[in-house]
Scaffold this active site. Structure first.
Site, PDB file in Angstrom:
ATOM      1  CD  GLU A 117      -3.109  -1.325   1.967  1.00 16.81           C
ATOM      2  OE1 GLU A 117      -3.040  -0.690   3.033  1.00 16.81           O
ATOM      3  OE2 GLU A 117      -4.077  -2.053   1.674  1.00 16.81           O
TER       4      GLU A 117
HETATM    5  C1  HEC Z   1      -3.147   1.237  -1.641  1.00 19.63           C
HETATM    6  C2  HEC Z   1      -4.515   1.290  -1.198  1.00 19.63           C
HETATM    7  C3  HEC Z   1      -4.822   1.783   0.203  1.00 19.63           C
HETATM    8  C4  HEC Z   1      -4.276   2.822   0.901  1.00 19.63           C
HETATM    9  C5  HEC Z   1      -3.182   3.780   0.468  1.00 19.63           C
HETATM   10  C6  HEC Z   1      -4.969   2.877   2.162  1.00 19.63           C
HETATM   11  N1  HEC Z   1      -5.910   1.908   2.209  1.00 19.63           N
HETATM   12 FE1  HEC Z   1      -7.228   1.597   3.724  1.00 19.63          FE
HETATM   13  N2  HEC Z   1      -7.741  -0.160   2.888  1.00 19.63           N
HETATM   14  C7  HEC Z   1      -7.335  -0.616   1.671  1.00 19.63           C
HETATM   15  C8  HEC Z   1      -7.753  -1.982   1.509  1.00 19.63           C
HETATM   16  C9  HEC Z   1      -7.496  -2.869   0.292  1.00 19.63           C
HETATM   17  C10 HEC Z   1      -8.416  -2.341   2.704  1.00 19.63           C
HETATM   18  C11 HEC Z   1      -8.996  -3.694   3.064  1.00 19.63           C
HETATM   19  C12 HEC Z   1      -7.868  -4.534   3.605  1.00 19.63           C
HETATM   20  C13 HEC Z   1      -8.354  -5.772   4.275  1.00 19.63           C
HETATM   21  O1  HEC Z   1      -9.494  -5.800   4.713  1.00 19.63           O
HETATM   22  O2  HEC Z   1      -7.564  -6.719   4.393  1.00 19.63           O
HETATM   23  C14 HEC Z   1      -8.409  -1.147   3.539  1.00 19.63           C
HETATM   24  C15 HEC Z   1      -9.048  -1.046   4.777  1.00 19.63           C
HETATM   25  C16 HEC Z   1      -9.192   0.139   5.477  1.00 19.63           C
HETATM   26  C17 HEC Z   1     -10.100   0.345   6.584  1.00 19.63           C
HETATM   27  C18 HEC Z   1     -11.068  -0.666   7.159  1.00 19.63           C
HETATM   28  C19 HEC Z   1     -12.452  -0.442   6.625  1.00 19.63           C
HETATM   29  C20 HEC Z   1     -13.351  -1.616   6.925  1.00 19.63           C
HETATM   30  O3  HEC Z   1     -14.546  -1.490   6.712  1.00 19.63           O
HETATM   31  O4  HEC Z   1     -12.877  -2.664   7.366  1.00 19.63           O
HETATM   32  C21 HEC Z   1      -9.938   1.645   6.995  1.00 19.63           C
HETATM   33  C22 HEC Z   1     -10.671   2.340   8.117  1.00 19.63           C
HETATM   34  C23 HEC Z   1      -8.894   2.209   6.166  1.00 19.63           C
HETATM   35  N3  HEC Z   1      -8.488   1.274   5.233  1.00 19.63           N
HETATM   36  C24 HEC Z   1      -8.355   3.482   6.328  1.00 19.63           C
HETATM   37  C25 HEC Z   1      -7.160   3.874   5.696  1.00 19.63           C
HETATM   38  C26 HEC Z   1      -6.314   4.969   6.128  1.00 19.63           C
HETATM   39  C27 HEC Z   1      -6.577   5.864   7.320  1.00 19.63           C
HETATM   40  C28 HEC Z   1      -5.271   5.031   5.258  1.00 19.63           C
HETATM   41  C29 HEC Z   1      -4.073   5.941   5.274  1.00 19.63           C
HETATM   42  C30 HEC Z   1      -3.288   5.980   6.482  1.00 19.63           C
HETATM   43  C31 HEC Z   1      -5.489   3.997   4.280  1.00 19.63           C
HETATM   44  N4  HEC Z   1      -6.615   3.303   4.586  1.00 19.63           N
HETATM   45  C32 HEC Z   1      -4.679   3.785   3.156  1.00 19.63           C
HETATM   46  C33 HEC Z   1      -6.629   0.105   0.720  1.00 19.63           C
HETATM   47  C34 HEC Z   1      -5.836   1.198   1.048  1.00 19.63           C
END
Ligand code: HEC
Ligand code: HEC
Ligand code: HEC
Ligand code: HEC
Ligand SMILES: [Ca+2]
Ligand SMILES: [Ca+2]
Ligand SMILES: [Ca+2]
Ligand SMILES: [Mg+2]
Lengths: 319, 319
Positions: free
Chosen positions: A112
């Site tokens: 990520e």
């Molecule tokens: C490159 C893509 C990417 C980036 C950059 C990213 N995310 Fe995510 N995020 C995801 C993905 C894919 C998941 C699901 C992962 C899993 O469930 O295993 C996720 C899951 C989440 C969730 C959980 C939501 C749920 O319903 O379970 C949250 C809250 C979240 N991210 C917040 C953030 C925050 C805050 C940042 C920055 C610090 C961030 N993400 C950066 C792709 C990204």
């Protein structure tokens, strides 16, 4: 979110209205918003939380799986950050207890943002505007990953979407839903979707097996809840996703393989309820699901404090 | 931007204040803002204009060269879109006459958004919210690349940054600059920087040779203006960049090789004026340059209309 808080007119249904965000610390929320939008939390200097949870697009990226550092193909569909504070746990498999625990994950995830907490915090410490803002928010200029994730979580807690047509109906407004939307809701409720999609987020209250009546066919290797519990019977158990704003968070399922709501509803009926809906029934349920789109967070684009000459220079192509 | 428009107190200097944007068609600006933020104008569905011209970061990406489709390394530093409407032409080599002509470029550039105009327009036509909005803005629901670029340009025309400390000083406020900032401005003016960095944008009024007194050493193969004119004597002639908000638009020069303003000023002195400034002189000029940071455009994040089932599904990894 107790029923009585909404007054006597609240209908007694398995889904409850979403409450507007109560902002107790606006300065912390403002800081968290900046961090959410800041690509300097990534190795490349190019990817921010908002890249994959785009708040112009329902808090997700509308891709099957996300584009990560170096254009890596992500392993799983990016869930919306809208209303995520309402869920019992974070991630599809629930491996983070809450938003604070969650927010540290993507910064250090090699697929990520591909940074380390030390490098991210070290970068922020060289940015005078952040140093001053952490000081005014936390009373001390020292920046730590705990403060970073606390501020991001405070911002995310504001990302709720109240006031959807369905919520207006829940609160007693009979005109808020069309006949078709209401028929769709009744079918959704009475055929049993609410066993899993319930609570204010219409989801996020439990982990459930994907593929109860028929196995779910997917090439995606995600193990679901089993990755957390180590129990084989938890394979393909996923956190039930929220259906709030589901109109905006296509494509669907953890693998992003259902392109449309129609496809997702058809699959849910067959796999989770053993029921084959007609095209007309699917259309009714989809019409209902679209009434779950609430007021999107509207806020002024943050202005990020500039780097200083001490700030490490990001190189997206560094080996 | 005639002097008299500012009233009798305007100082007679080679740089003039920036006028606030006059929005004549707010609906078109709003549409253009959405398009500027919409990654569906790119092949991957992941890259928008704002990816490389991030309005949270002074309208550029703060990278030496940009990250494009498939993580391709861009050929040249991304210039700010702030105040770009004030320039005599667009791009470092001026190959686009104006913002409308410019905006078609990146959509179809294989190293940037890597789409085609037909595919981008075809995508927009499947998005009901856009169809309705083009209809209400242009009086006809038919979407064309000309309308897309016209709306984006209308939005970009609002991206001006008036009211900087230097502008306040220009308008007669003696207290708007510190002693050091004023000394820096006088040195900048009197040593000849204003021969090239003049007009309201403190740049953008001419093409000039980079490396007049000494050749500029760079590995970047950009030919500059020669790529447009075909004339060998135009090699290394670039559009003089605006110095408005230059505090925010690091790194500097067309190759992004100067990491700091101090380095850029030192190089400009030696290469463009044959003059070696002392550290103290450089500090004064840098202090002045930072007074060119004006009010940044502040606006509510756009909400993008959702795709429909007819919308092509982007695949960032498609071959
Ligand atoms: C490159 C893509 C990417 C980036 C950059 C990213 N995310 Fe995510 N995020 C995801 C993905 C894919 C998941 C699901 C992962 C899993 O469930 O295993 C996720 C899951 C989440 C969730 C959980 C939501 C749920 O319903 O379970 C949250 C809250 C979240 N991210 C917040 C953030 C925050 C805050 C940042 C920055 C610090 C961030 N993400 C950066 C792709 C990204
Ligand atoms: C037994 C539990 C259960 C039942 C019953 C159930 N769901 Fe689901 N639903 C889930 C789970 C778990 C997922 C996530 C599956 C995945 O991503 O692999 C899901 C996902 C969805 C999604 C996709 C959401 C997204 O953002 O990806 C939709 C839409 C949906 N359900 C609608 C329905 C409808 C309509 C019904 C009734 C026909 C229904 N569900 C019944 C558990 C259930
Ligand atoms: C992948 C990165 C990237 C994307 C995406 C991108 N640009 Fe650019 N933009 C650049 C670079 C690099 C240049 C300089 C190119 C040159 O001068 O040869 C540039 C130049 C410009 C200029 C000229 C500014 C000046 O001072 O000469 C404008 C205006 C502009 N882009 C607007 C846009 C718009 C509008 C979009 C979306 C439709 C967009 N850009 C998409 C990287 C990008
Ligand atoms: C003869 C014309 C000329 C003169 C005189 C000149 N400049 Fe420049 N300036 C340019 C050109 C052309 C560029 C772009 C060069 C490039 O990118 O390769 C530039 C770029 C810059 C930049 C970097 C802007 C950016 O966004 O990348 C700064 C800062 C700057 N000049 C400051 C100064 C200062 C300070 C002086 C006086 C010491 C000065 N310039 C004198 C033509 C000139
Ligand atoms: Ca109840
Ligand atoms: Ca999704
Ligand atoms: Ca630059
Ligand atoms: Mg000052």
């Amino acid at each position: 979110v107790a029923g009585m808080a909404w007054g006597a007119n609240l209908r007694d249904e398995p889904i409850q209205p979403i409450a507007a965000a109560k902002v107790t610390n606006p300065a912390m929320v403002e800081l968290g918003k900046k961090l959410f939008f800041d690509p300097r939390l990534s190795r490349s200097g190019f990817i921010s939380c908002n890249s994959c949870h785009n708040l112009s697009m329902g808090g997700s990226d509308n891709l099957k799986t996300s584009v990560g550092d170096k254009w890596q193909q992500g392993p799983i569909n990016s869930p919306t950050v809208l209303n995520s504070s309402l869920a019992l746990a974070q991630f599809w498999d629930g491996r983070a207890a809450d938003l604070r625990e969650q927010a540290g994950g993507p910064i250090a995830n090699p697929a990520e943002m591909a940074f380390t907490h030390d490098l991210a915090v070290g970068t922020l410490r060289t940015i005078p505007g952040y140093v001053a803002e952490f000081k005014s928010v936390f009373g001390s200029a020292d920046i730590s990953i705990e403060k970073v994730t606390q501020a991001i979580a405070a911002f995310e807690e504001t990302l709720v979407t109240p006031n959807s047509p369905f919520d207006q109906w829940l609160k007693g407004d009979d005109k808020a839903l069309t006949k078709q939307e209401l028929a769709g809701y009744k079918l959704f409720r009475d055929s049993g979707c609410v066993a899993c999609h319930n609570g204010p987020a219409a989801g996020g209250t439990s982990f459930q097996k994907m593929g109860l009546f028929e196995p779910y066919q997917t090439k995606n290797p995600a193990k679901g809840r089993a990755a957390v519990t180590g129990q084989d019977e938890d394979r393909m158990n996923f956190k039930v996703p929220t259906l709030r704003n589901v109109e905006l968070t296509y494509p669907y399922f953890h693998d992003g393989e259902a392109a449309t709501l129609e496809a997702a509803v058809d699959i849910m009926g067959r796999l989770q309820l053993g029921r084959k809906y007609s095209q007309a029934e699917i259309a009714d349920i989809v019409a209902f699901l679209k009434t779950l789109t609430g007021d999107q967070p509207t806020f002024v684009m943050p202005l990020l404090p500039p780097s200083s000459s001490a700030t490490p220079k990001p190189d997206p192509w560094a080996k």
